[in-house]
Each structure stands twice: as C-alpha cells, then as structure tokens.
Design an enzyme around this catalytic site. Structure first.
Site, PDB file in Angstrom:
ATOM      1  N   GLY A  47       0.829  -1.198   0.000  1.00  0.00           N
ATOM      2  CA  GLY A  47       0.000   0.000   0.000  1.00  0.00           C
ATOM      3  C   GLY A  47       0.857   1.239   0.000  1.00  0.00           C
ATOM      4  O   GLY A  47       2.025   1.206   0.418  1.00  0.00           O
ATOM      5  N   GLN A  52       3.121   9.897   1.359  1.00  0.00           N
ATOM      6  CA  GLN A  52       4.397   9.165   1.368  1.00  0.00           C
ATOM      7  C   GLN A  52       5.286   9.506   0.176  1.00  0.00           C
ATOM      8  O   GLN A  52       6.462   9.136   0.154  1.00  0.00           O
ATOM      9  CB  GLN A  52       4.151   7.651   1.382  1.00  0.00           C
ATOM     10  CG  GLN A  52       3.556   7.160   2.690  1.00  0.00           C
ATOM     11  CD  GLN A  52       3.426   5.659   2.683  1.00  0.00           C
ATOM     12  OE1 GLN A  52       2.446   5.131   2.203  1.00  0.00           O
ATOM     13  NE2 GLN A  52       4.440   4.971   3.182  1.00  0.00           N
ATOM     14  N   CYS A  89       6.186  -0.161   7.215  1.00  0.00           N
ATOM     15  CA  CYS A  89       5.788   0.991   6.404  1.00  0.00           C
ATOM     16  C   CYS A  89       6.961   1.380   5.514  1.00  0.00           C
ATOM     17  O   CYS A  89       8.099   1.438   5.981  1.00  0.00           O
ATOM     18  CB  CYS A  89       5.413   2.147   7.321  1.00  0.00           C
ATOM     19  SG  CYS A  89       4.929   3.637   6.450  1.00  0.00           S
ATOM     20  N   LEU A  90       6.679   1.671   4.254  1.00  0.00           N
ATOM     21  CA  LEU A  90       7.744   2.058   3.315  1.00  0.00           C
ATOM     22  C   LEU A  90       8.438   3.346   3.755  1.00  0.00           C
ATOM     23  O   LEU A  90       9.579   3.592   3.375  1.00  0.00           O
ATOM     24  CB  LEU A  90       7.176   2.228   1.904  1.00  0.00           C
ATOM     25  CG  LEU A  90       6.654   0.949   1.236  1.00  0.00           C
ATOM     26  CD1 LEU A  90       5.996   1.288  -0.100  1.00  0.00           C
ATOM     27  CD2 LEU A  90       7.775  -0.069   1.032  1.00  0.00           C
ATOM     28  N   HIS A 131      -4.134   1.225   7.745  1.00  0.00           N
ATOM     29  CA  HIS A 131      -2.788   1.803   7.760  1.00  0.00           C
ATOM     30  C   HIS A 131      -2.708   2.987   6.777  1.00  0.00           C
ATOM     31  O   HIS A 131      -2.221   4.065   7.128  1.00  0.00           O
ATOM     32  CB  HIS A 131      -1.775   0.703   7.398  1.00  0.00           C
ATOM     33  CG  HIS A 131      -0.359   1.157   7.304  1.00  0.00           C
ATOM     34  ND1 HIS A 131       0.625   0.673   8.150  1.00  0.00           N
ATOM     35  CD2 HIS A 131       0.273   2.028   6.468  1.00  0.00           C
ATOM     36  CE1 HIS A 131       1.783   1.246   7.825  1.00  0.00           C
ATOM     37  NE2 HIS A 131       1.596   2.068   6.815  1.00  0.00           N
ATOM     38  N   GLU A 132      -3.196   2.774   5.549  1.00  0.00           N
ATOM     39  CA  GLU A 132      -3.078   3.818   4.520  1.00  0.00           C
ATOM     40  C   GLU A 132      -3.999   5.000   4.828  1.00  0.00           C
ATOM     41  O   GLU A 132      -3.619   6.154   4.625  1.00  0.00           O
ATOM     42  CB  GLU A 132      -3.367   3.251   3.132  1.00  0.00           C
ATOM     43  CG  GLU A 132      -2.429   2.128   2.678  1.00  0.00           C
ATOM     44  CD  GLU A 132      -0.946   2.432   2.835  1.00  0.00           C
ATOM     45  OE1 GLU A 132      -0.564   3.617   2.773  1.00  0.00           O
ATOM     46  OE2 GLU A 132      -0.172   1.485   3.048  1.00  0.00           O
ATOM     47  N   HIS A 135      -2.484   7.313   7.253  1.00  0.00           N
ATOM     48  CA  HIS A 135      -1.497   8.230   6.657  1.00  0.00           C
ATOM     49  C   HIS A 135      -2.151   9.558   6.258  1.00  0.00           C
ATOM     50  O   HIS A 135      -1.513  10.609   6.321  1.00  0.00           O
ATOM     51  CB  HIS A 135      -0.868   7.618   5.398  1.00  0.00           C
ATOM     52  CG  HIS A 135       0.343   6.775   5.658  1.00  0.00           C
ATOM     53  ND1 HIS A 135       1.496   7.277   6.212  1.00  0.00           N
ATOM     54  CD2 HIS A 135       0.592   5.467   5.400  1.00  0.00           C
ATOM     55  CE1 HIS A 135       2.403   6.308   6.298  1.00  0.00           C
ATOM     56  NE2 HIS A 135       1.886   5.201   5.822  1.00  0.00           N
TER      57      HIS A 135
END
Ligand code: ZN
Length: 148
Positions: A47, A52, A89-90, A131-132, A135
């Site tokens: 995701g 991000q 997380c990226l 999670h997304e 953000h």
C-alpha cells in the site's frame, strides 16, 4: 512508461499533515494514481498513500495480491472485531511491530472515474486499508505500535 517517485521517510513533516480531499478527478489525479501504483510495486509494498511521496492529498493505492485498489478520499464507514498483527511501512524502513486493528472494515471512496465505491476488507486488506487511511490523517503505525 513507468514513473517511480521517491518515498518520503519518517521525520518529513508532510507525513504528519492532514491530507487534503480531492475536489474532482483531473488528469493529474489519474497520473498520480498510475505513478503511485508504479512506486508501490517498485518498492514491493502492499500500500501507498500520497503523503508518502510528498503529496498531501487523500489518494491511496493498495495491492495485497488480489489486484490493484485505487481509492480517492477514502473513509472508514464501518468496522468490527480486533486483530493484532505485525506491520511495517515504506516510510519507516527496517521497523516492524505489532499493531491492533479492526479485523474487518468497510471503506467508502471514489474510484478513478469519480464513482463512489464501497470496499469491505478482512485480514491483510483490512490492515492495509486502516494503515493507509491513517497516513491521510498524519498517523503512522509506530504511533500505535504495541510495546514488546
Ligand atoms: Zn505506511
């Protein structure tokens, strides 16, 4: 042609901003969706949220192995149950930790045509959706990580 953005890392203030709603679908939003999908795949993530890549807009892409999901202005409209599982997380390389999430969520959003869609997810998809969407409010999974 593939376009891969640089992924913003924790410490960058954009990750803590409240992302702006998309007022309407424009060619730029469609390009953003395409490039975000490329970036997510290149980074081997499941995701990615627009903040991000430094763009504070309510746009999310997810692919947990069941095909690409594109969400504009997503909102959780229902949730049930609880599940604790590991997350990463990226934007936070090398960190993994357990987070308690709803086991099942229902999300309403626009698709790339501006049509309202509703997605119901359990398991990894439910986790990725939460999670997304976090953000977009400037919330990172480490804020919710359970102590070991
Ligand atoms: Zn993340």
């Amino acid at each position: 042609m593939m376009a891969v953005y640089q992924i913003v890392k924790i410490g960058d203030p954009v990750l803590r901003e409240k992302a702006k709603k998309v007022p309407k679908i424009t060619p730029n939003i469609l390009k953003l969706l395409d490039n975000m999908a490329d970036t997510m795949r290149d980074a081997e993530g499941v995701g990615l949220a627009a903040p991000q890549i430094g763009i504070s807009k309510c746009v999310v892409v997810i692919d947990v192995g069941e095909g690409l999901i594109e969400l504009i202005n997503p909102e959780i409209i229902a949730q049930e149950g609880e599940e604790i599982d590991a997350e990463g997380c990226l934007s936070i390389p090398g960190v993994q930790g357990d987070v308690k999430r709803a086991a099942k969520v229902q999300v309403r959003a626009w698709d790339r045509n501006g049509k309202t869609i509703t997605i119901t997810g359990t398991g990894l998809l439910a986790r990725a959706l939460q999670h997304e969407i976090d953000h977009l409010s400037g919330i990172l999974f480490v804020d919710k990580m359970l102590q070991a």
